[in-house]
Design a protein around this motif. Structure first.
Motif, PDB file in Angstrom:
ATOM      1  N   GLU A   1       0.786  -1.191  -0.045  1.00  0.00           N
ATOM      2  CA  GLU A   1       0.146   0.138   0.069  1.00  0.00           C
ATOM      3  C   GLU A   1       0.986   0.987  -0.180  1.00  0.00           C
ATOM      4  N   LYS A   2       1.948   1.259   0.912  1.00  0.00           N
ATOM      5  CA  LYS A   2       2.875   2.457   0.981  1.00  0.00           C
ATOM      6  C   LYS A   2       3.582   2.791  -0.325  1.00  0.00           C
ATOM      7  N   ARG A   3       4.025   1.684  -0.888  1.00  0.00           N
ATOM      8  CA  ARG A   3       4.775   1.957  -2.342  1.00  0.00           C
ATOM      9  C   ARG A   3       4.025   2.297  -3.376  1.00  0.00           C
ATOM     10  N   PHE A   4       2.821   2.023  -3.478  1.00  0.00           N
ATOM     11  CA  PHE A   4       1.987   2.313  -4.658  1.00  0.00           C
ATOM     12  C   PHE A   4       0.955   3.497  -4.361  1.00  0.00           C
ATOM     13  N   GLY A   5       1.088   4.202  -3.425  1.00  0.00           N
ATOM     14  CA  GLY A   5       0.508   5.544  -3.153  1.00  0.00           C
ATOM     15  C   GLY A   5      -0.588   5.419  -2.112  1.00  0.00           C
ATOM     16  N   GLY A   6      -0.385   4.511  -1.017  1.00  0.00           N
ATOM     17  CA  GLY A   6      -1.259   4.699   0.204  1.00  0.00           C
ATOM     18  C   GLY A   6      -2.912   4.857  -0.322  1.00  0.00           C
ATOM     19  N   LYS A   7      -3.382   5.983   0.362  1.00  0.00           N
ATOM     20  CA  LYS A   7      -4.963   5.855   0.210  1.00  0.00           C
ATOM     21  C   LYS A   7      -5.510   5.935  -0.979  1.00  0.00           C
TER      22      LYS A   7
END
Length: 434
Positions: free
Chosen positions: A389-395
């Motif tokens: 999730e963090k690597r690809f843009g979070g929310k």
């Protein structure tokens, strides 16, 4: 404050709102602002907060009325739209207003775009073709050749002679009728497979040339002469189609038969996805045909604006440079946007239809489903859910996944409720457009 309000439907999902403010509201707004100015205004010859009212009105009367008018417009518009369905989706434009006078009502009219009405077509029972893809031995053989190509090794050809199937590197330039080089056509290090088609149709004439040879050849394109020099000739060495190749491709494969079986399964899966897309496109076209939506201009223009911004970003240059490049190519920003307009309208209508369908059928994607999709994709990437999730843009990435999953659930619903007719078998190559 708002004494009366009238909504009037206009064309293209626009709305006209006429508001009348009662005299008390006008006077209240004026005198409240006047009191504020009496406390804060500074006029030469008077101490702050000690300016006589008649002096302030004489000096700043028109400025006061202008400011009161603006405040009345904002406040009355908010009050008039409160608890109304007709919410603006574009900035309200002032059409007309009366002159502000104390002790008298103040009226004004604004126009704005509203969310369009959607008169949905029947989305159950849409007919689609019942397609079945036929996977032949030829299709599997083609995939095997692709695998051999991907695993081939390119090496120098010992004799340096260009032959059919050779990977040839050439330099070339067009010549004018007097044999002079046309520099704008010069190309260095052009690599192609002999027999697959040189840009000037020179394959037959290049065949037999050696590394270091330079010749003037007659191209098939516009009967031009082309000076060609052969820089390198290589051959592609293909691996054998055997069990060893299968094991090199995947540890899960033990034999060539296993590889062929897997390839057939992959082709069947691709065919299923393609058939699904064809059915969805058919259903979507039917929905677009039968659903009545009158789009507001602002909705179309905003979509085109975002598409243009993406276009500029992808071009890698500034908007000014891109516009100048278009101008040099006898094109324009306006021309490009007009070309996109039809697709933009179709795209917006499709999104609105899907949105209404999800609303009608209460189709939603839960956080749990998003988490599961994150975990699935993370496993493919070798990442845990949090890192994925963090690597690809979070929310933003979660929102993207939610939208994608919702669309798939909508497609599943439409397909479940469609009617398959006219069963047909189609060759895989034809289905995939190969």
């Amino acid at each position: 404050m708002v004494e009366d309000k009238q909504f009037e439907r206009l064309e293209d999902s626009a709305m006209k709102l006429t508001v009348r403010i009662d005299p008390g509201g006008v006077d209240k707004a004026y005198y409240e602002l006047l009191e504020k100015y009496l406390k804060e205004a500074q006029i030469p010859g008077f101490r702050k907060g000690k300016i006589p009212r008649n002096v302030l009105v004489r000096k700043m009367g028109e400025e006061l009325k202008e400011e009161v008018t603006g405040k009345l417009l904002d406040a009355a518009l908010r009050e008039a739209l409160e608890n109304e369905d007709a919410n603006p989706i574009s900035k309200p434009l002032l059409e007309k207003m009366s002159k502000l006078e104390l002790g008298r009502p103040f009226t004004f009219s604004v126009t704005f775009d509203v969310f369009p009405d959607i008169d949905m077509a029947e989305y159950r029972g849409i007919e689609v073709e019942k397609l079945r893809a036929e996977i032949s031995q030829k299709d599997v053989a083609r995939e095997l050749e692709n695998i051999r190509m991907q695993n081939s090794i390119v090496m120098d050809k010992e004799d340096g002679i260009a032959a059919r199937g050779s990977v040839v590197t050439t330099n070339y330039v067009e010549l004018d009728y007097e044999g002079r080089a046309l520099e704008q056509s010069r190309r260095k290090g052009f690599v192609f497979t002999l027999g697959k088609g040189h840009p000037y149709g020179l394959d037959d004439q290049i065949e037999g040339m050696r590394v270091g040879d330079m010749r003037v050849l007659e191209g098939s394109r516009d009967a031009v002469s082309v000076e060609v020099s052969v820089v390198a000739v290589k051959v592609r060495e293909f691996p054998k189609l055997d069990d060893e190749l299968a094991r090199d491709i995947s540890e899960e494969l033990n034999s060539l038969d296993d590889l062929k079986k897997k390839l057939r399964e992959d082709l069947e899966h691709r065919a299923e996805l393609k058939i699904r897309v064809r059915k969805i496109n058919k259903i979507t076209d039917k929905l677009l045909e039968g659903t009545r939506i009158i789009l507001p201009h602002s909705m179309i223009e905003n979509d085109l604006k975002h598409t243009w911004q993406d276009y500029v970003l992808q071009s890698g240059v500034t908007e000014e440079v891109l516009i100048e490049a278009l101008k040099n190519a006898n094109q324009s920003k306006e021309g490009i946007l007009n070309k996109w307009r039809k697709d933009a309208i179709k795209s917006i209508k499709t999104r609105l239809i899907y949105g209404r369908l999800a609303e009608n059928e209460k189709i939603v994607v839960s956080d749990k489903e998003v988490d599961a999709e994150l975990a699935r994709r993370g496993k493919q990437q070798g990442l845990d859910t949090e890192e994925m999730e963090k690597r690809f843009g979070g929310k933003q990435f979660r929102d993207y996944l939610r939208s994608e999953l919702l669309q798939e659930q909508l497609f599943d619903f439409l397909l479940r409720n469609s009617i398959e007719k006219r069963s047909q078998t189609i060759e895989y190559a034809e289905l995939m457009g190969e």
